[in-house]
Design a protein around this motif. Structure first.
Motif, PDB file in Angstrom:
ATOM      1  N   ARG A  75       0.824  -1.218   0.000  1.00  0.00           N
ATOM      2  CA  ARG A  75       0.000   0.000   0.000  1.00  0.00           C
ATOM      3  C   ARG A  75       0.856   1.266   0.000  1.00  0.00           C
ATOM      4  O   ARG A  75       0.348   2.364   0.221  1.00  0.00           O
ATOM      5  CB  ARG A  75      -0.876   0.023   1.259  1.00  0.00           C
ATOM      6  CG  ARG A  75      -1.696  -1.235   1.415  1.00  0.00           C
ATOM      7  CD  ARG A  75      -2.403  -1.253   2.740  1.00  0.00           C
ATOM      8  NE  ARG A  75      -3.091  -2.528   2.927  1.00  0.00           N
ATOM      9  CZ  ARG A  75      -3.774  -2.844   4.016  1.00  0.00           C
ATOM     10  NH1 ARG A  75      -3.857  -1.986   5.016  1.00  0.00           N
ATOM     11  NH2 ARG A  75      -4.376  -4.007   4.110  1.00  0.00           N
ATOM     12  N   ASN A 149       1.395   1.197  -7.855  1.00  0.00           N
ATOM     13  CA  ASN A 149       0.438   0.407  -7.076  1.00  0.00           C
ATOM     14  C   ASN A 149      -0.634   1.287  -6.439  1.00  0.00           C
ATOM     15  O   ASN A 149      -1.308   0.844  -5.515  1.00  0.00           O
ATOM     16  CB  ASN A 149       1.181  -0.374  -5.990  1.00  0.00           C
ATOM     17  CG  ASN A 149       1.954   0.541  -5.058  1.00  0.00           C
ATOM     18  OD1 ASN A 149       2.494   1.539  -5.503  1.00  0.00           O
ATOM     19  ND2 ASN A 149       2.005   0.231  -3.784  1.00  0.00           N
ATOM     20  N   ASP A 150      -0.788   2.520  -6.926  1.00  0.00           N
ATOM     21  CA  ASP A 150      -1.793   3.432  -6.394  1.00  0.00           C
ATOM     22  C   ASP A 150      -1.676   3.538  -4.869  1.00  0.00           C
ATOM     23  O   ASP A 150      -2.619   3.245  -4.142  1.00  0.00           O
ATOM     24  CB  ASP A 150      -3.194   2.917  -6.788  1.00  0.00           C
ATOM     25  CG  ASP A 150      -4.271   3.912  -6.414  1.00  0.00           C
ATOM     26  OD1 ASP A 150      -3.948   5.081  -6.151  1.00  0.00           O
ATOM     27  OD2 ASP A 150      -5.444   3.505  -6.371  1.00  0.00           O
ATOM     28  N   PRO A 151      -0.516   3.930  -4.368  1.00  0.00           N
ATOM     29  CA  PRO A 151      -0.275   3.842  -2.918  1.00  0.00           C
ATOM     30  C   PRO A 151      -1.037   4.894  -2.128  1.00  0.00           C
ATOM     31  O   PRO A 151      -1.288   5.990  -2.624  1.00  0.00           O
ATOM     32  CB  PRO A 151       1.228   4.087  -2.804  1.00  0.00           C
ATOM     33  CG  PRO A 151       1.548   4.950  -3.969  1.00  0.00           C
ATOM     34  CD  PRO A 151       0.642   4.494  -5.083  1.00  0.00           C
ATOM     35  N   GLN A 152      -1.387   4.548  -0.892  1.00  0.00           N
ATOM     36  CA  GLN A 152      -1.993   5.522   0.012  1.00  0.00           C
ATOM     37  C   GLN A 152      -0.926   6.439   0.589  1.00  0.00           C
ATOM     38  O   GLN A 152      -1.188   7.573   0.928  1.00  0.00           O
ATOM     39  CB  GLN A 152      -2.672   4.788   1.167  1.00  0.00           C
ATOM     40  CG  GLN A 152      -3.787   3.861   0.723  1.00  0.00           C
ATOM     41  CD  GLN A 152      -4.150   2.899   1.839  1.00  0.00           C
ATOM     42  OE1 GLN A 152      -3.316   2.133   2.307  1.00  0.00           O
ATOM     43  NE2 GLN A 152      -5.383   2.952   2.276  1.00  0.00           N
ATOM     44  N   GLY A 182      -5.330  13.265  -1.924  1.00  0.00           N
ATOM     45  CA  GLY A 182      -5.612  12.668  -0.625  1.00  0.00           C
ATOM     46  C   GLY A 182      -4.565  11.685  -0.140  1.00  0.00           C
ATOM     47  O   GLY A 182      -4.771  10.979   0.844  1.00  0.00           O
ATOM     48  N   ARG A 183      -3.425  11.631  -0.826  1.00  0.00           N
ATOM     49  CA  ARG A 183      -2.396  10.692  -0.389  1.00  0.00           C
ATOM     50  C   ARG A 183      -1.584  11.286   0.753  1.00  0.00           C
ATOM     51  O   ARG A 183      -1.552  12.502   0.944  1.00  0.00           O
ATOM     52  CB  ARG A 183      -1.470  10.347  -1.548  1.00  0.00           C
ATOM     53  CG  ARG A 183      -2.192   9.669  -2.689  1.00  0.00           C
ATOM     54  CD  ARG A 183      -1.247   9.401  -3.845  1.00  0.00           C
ATOM     55  NE  ARG A 183      -1.974   9.375  -5.107  1.00  0.00           N
ATOM     56  CZ  ARG A 183      -2.599   8.306  -5.581  1.00  0.00           C
ATOM     57  NH1 ARG A 183      -2.564   7.172  -4.922  1.00  0.00           N
ATOM     58  NH2 ARG A 183      -3.260   8.366  -6.717  1.00  0.00           N
TER      59      ARG A 183
END
Lengths: 301, 270
Positions: A75, A149-152, A182-183
């Motif tokens: 994540r 990986n579309d990380p948070q 919003g990351r």
């Protein structure tokens, strides 16, 4: 997003992280500042589960680290201090191959390449070998790669070290975009302007401990006088002894420049009138002043 | 550059597949893709080199020699070179190439920032170098078949065996890579370990006439067992102790992997 409590890490006789506590809220940018050898990189490595701490607890993206570090890293995006792009592949192949390490299919990776290349400003470089990229391009590609990986959460260890001003501004611009999405961003830096510009909160680390923490403007208000007068030129020593020290709340002579910190610079500036051999610069206090006050001016290398 | 889409879809949808134990295949795949780019030179190396050696030495020196243990020298040399080539190929990959990815290219560091573990990487490199060794072996078998040296279909057993031999030397070499500070270390490895082992393992000349202690030393290492198997299966030399030969090679493969994994873990997660 990230909670660190009582983190300690020792290498041989040297304890490089000595009880660090951190909390980073979702959607914010957090900066870990400190001179070389302060323990910033080690702290980040512990957070990612790449180094096992001697004691302390870490929770990353809701998962305990190092116990579930691998799952947590699924994540997370990482932009390391030294580029480790794969020189055996082209720009686009680097993105695709990296996605494979996250368990994404080739098709899923390929579907993202175009958007990531737009993000990195490298659309016309898709087929270029890595060795033909400039430092700034490599950095942007590394940042894009970390987004596969579309990380948070994004971890960045000195994201703009070694870049020219144009390249730095472009990276900052991209990081702001990620924040508006919003990351959560966690970065180390020793550029105070970078921290002041990007970070919602910063922590200043020295010799393995956090010595100050807060929003950049809070730290400036709290730790230091609002006005700074820098004075240099012939006769600085005698001026500093007679006037500089006297009309400022805090002052220091570093090399040939006097730094005078005060609330009201009026009286000090009047002592400079008519002294044509001295030059002065008046400015507001910034995060760098806080940093130097707290960590000192001695070289750390 | 001006119109920016969100980089990727909604937040929090990062891929998190069920943990699988085949993650090491990503590392094998990566190395395969790089190797494929250099396919031409790789195949020339695998095919042309052994062909020239076999033809040159096999016919050149072979014509001066009587039979060696019931074999023509070409048969003897072919089966020895088979193993030597598997060893060399696996060793080079697990030493120079792996060390480059470990240190100079920081490839492993990058992979570790993804949801991969050191063990995934080490198993991937071990398998990859083993496969390269096996490929080298398969190429020599092909050359030997072309020269009419293979006596029976039992030679096909050598295909899995060269993979095992490749994994043995890959494992040992990864241990050396794990502790290496620079490429110089590998020169020591080749000069002080590989060369002496080769001389006592019956690769280019039989080990039978060597002093017993030297022969025995040779049998402690996997190369002599590999040549015994190759000679038996490829060119029909007498073959005993098959299980022992396989066991020694397998032990090196597994112990090498285990030790390399521990050492590399220590090195990378300091």
């Amino acid at each position: 997003m990230l909670k660190v409590a009582g983190l300690r890490k020792r290498y041989g006789d040297l304890e490089v992280v000595r009880g660090v506590n951190l909390q980073v809220a979702s959607g914010t940018c957090f900066g870990l500042l400190g001179p070389n050898g302060a323990g910033k990189t080690t702290t980040l490595r512990c957070c990612l589960g790449l180094t096992t701490p001697d004691s302390g607890s870490i929770e990353l993206a809701g998962l305990p680290v190092p116990a579930q570090a691998r799952e947590a890293r699924a994540r997370v995006g990482v932009v390391p201090q030294f580029d480790n792009l794969d020189p055996d592949f082209t720009v686009a192949e680097n993105l695709i191959m990296y996605g494979r390490y996250f368990g994404l299919s080739r098709r899923e990776c390929e579907a993202q390449v175009e958007r990531l290349l737009v993000f990195a400003g490298l659309t016309d470089k898709a087929k270029a070998p890595i060795e033909t990229l400039s430092g700034g391009m490599k950095r942007r590609l590394t940042l894009a790669r970390a987004m596969i990986n579309d990380p948070q959460i994004l971890f960045m260890d000195e994201p703009t070290t070694g870049l020219d001003p144009q390249a730095r501004h472009l990276v900052w611009d991209r990081l702001k975009t990620l924040l508006t999405e919003g990351r959560t961003l966690i970065l180390t830096t020793h550029f105070m302007d970078e921290a002041q510009r990007l970070c919602d909160r910063v922590a200043i680390m020295d010799q393995g401990v956090i010595i100050a923490e807060g929003a950049p403007h809070e730290l400036i208000d709290r730790e230091i006088e609002p006005a700074v007068i820098e004075v240099y030129g012939d006769g600085i020593d005698s001026w500093f002894e007679t006037a500089g020290k006297r009309y400022s709340e805090r002052s220091e002579l570093a090399g040939d420049t006097a730094f005078c910190y005060c609330h009201d610079p009026g009286p000090l500036l009047r002592t400079l009138e008519g002294l044509s051999e001295l030059r002065s610069l008046r400015r507001s206090a910034n995060l760098e002043d806080v940093f130097l006050k707290l960590t000192g001016r001695d070289l750390r290398d | 550059m001006t119109d920016l889409h969100p980089v990727v879809g909604a937040l929090g949808t990062s891929s998190e597949r069920p943990a699988d134990r085949f993650r090491f295949l990503h590392v094998v795949h990566r190395n395969y893709l790089v190797w494929r780019q250099l396919l031409g030179s790789a195949l020339v190396g695998h095919l042309a080199d052994p062909l020239l050696w076999l033809v040159g030495f096999g016919f050149g020196i072979g014509s001066l020699l009587p039979t060696v243990g019931g074999l023509t020298y070409l048969e003897f040399l072919g089966s020895g070179m088979l193993c030597y080539s598997v060893m060399n190929s696996a060793s080079f990959e697990a030493l120079y190439s792996a060390f480059t990815r470990l240190k100079h290219q920081r490839t492993w560091e990058g992979i570790l920032h993804a949801p991969m573990t050191v063990t995934d990487i080490v198993i991937g490199e071990w398998v990859w170098a083993g496969l390269k060794g096996a490929l080298s072996g398969a190429a020599i078998l092909l050359v030997m078949a072309g020269l009419g040296l293979l006596k029976s279909f039992s030679a096909l057993w050598l295909l899995p065996i060269v993979l095992l031999v490749g994994l043995a030397f890959s494992g040992i070499a990864l241990v050396v890579t794990a502790v290496a500070k620079s490429y110089d270390m590998f020169t020591y490895y080749f000069s002080l370990f590989v060369m002496p082992m080769m001389l006592v393992s019956g690769v280019f000349f039989p080990a039978e006439q060597l002093p017993p202690i030297v022969r025995f030393t040779g049998e402690l290492f996997p190369l002599s067992h590999a040549t015994a198997l190759a000679r038996g299966l490829a060119v029909g030399a007498p073959l005993d102790h098959v299980v022992l030969h396989l066991a020694v090679i397998a032990i090196y493969a597994v112990l090498g992997l285990g030790l390399a994994n521990n050492l590399i873990k220590k090195r990378l997660t300091k």
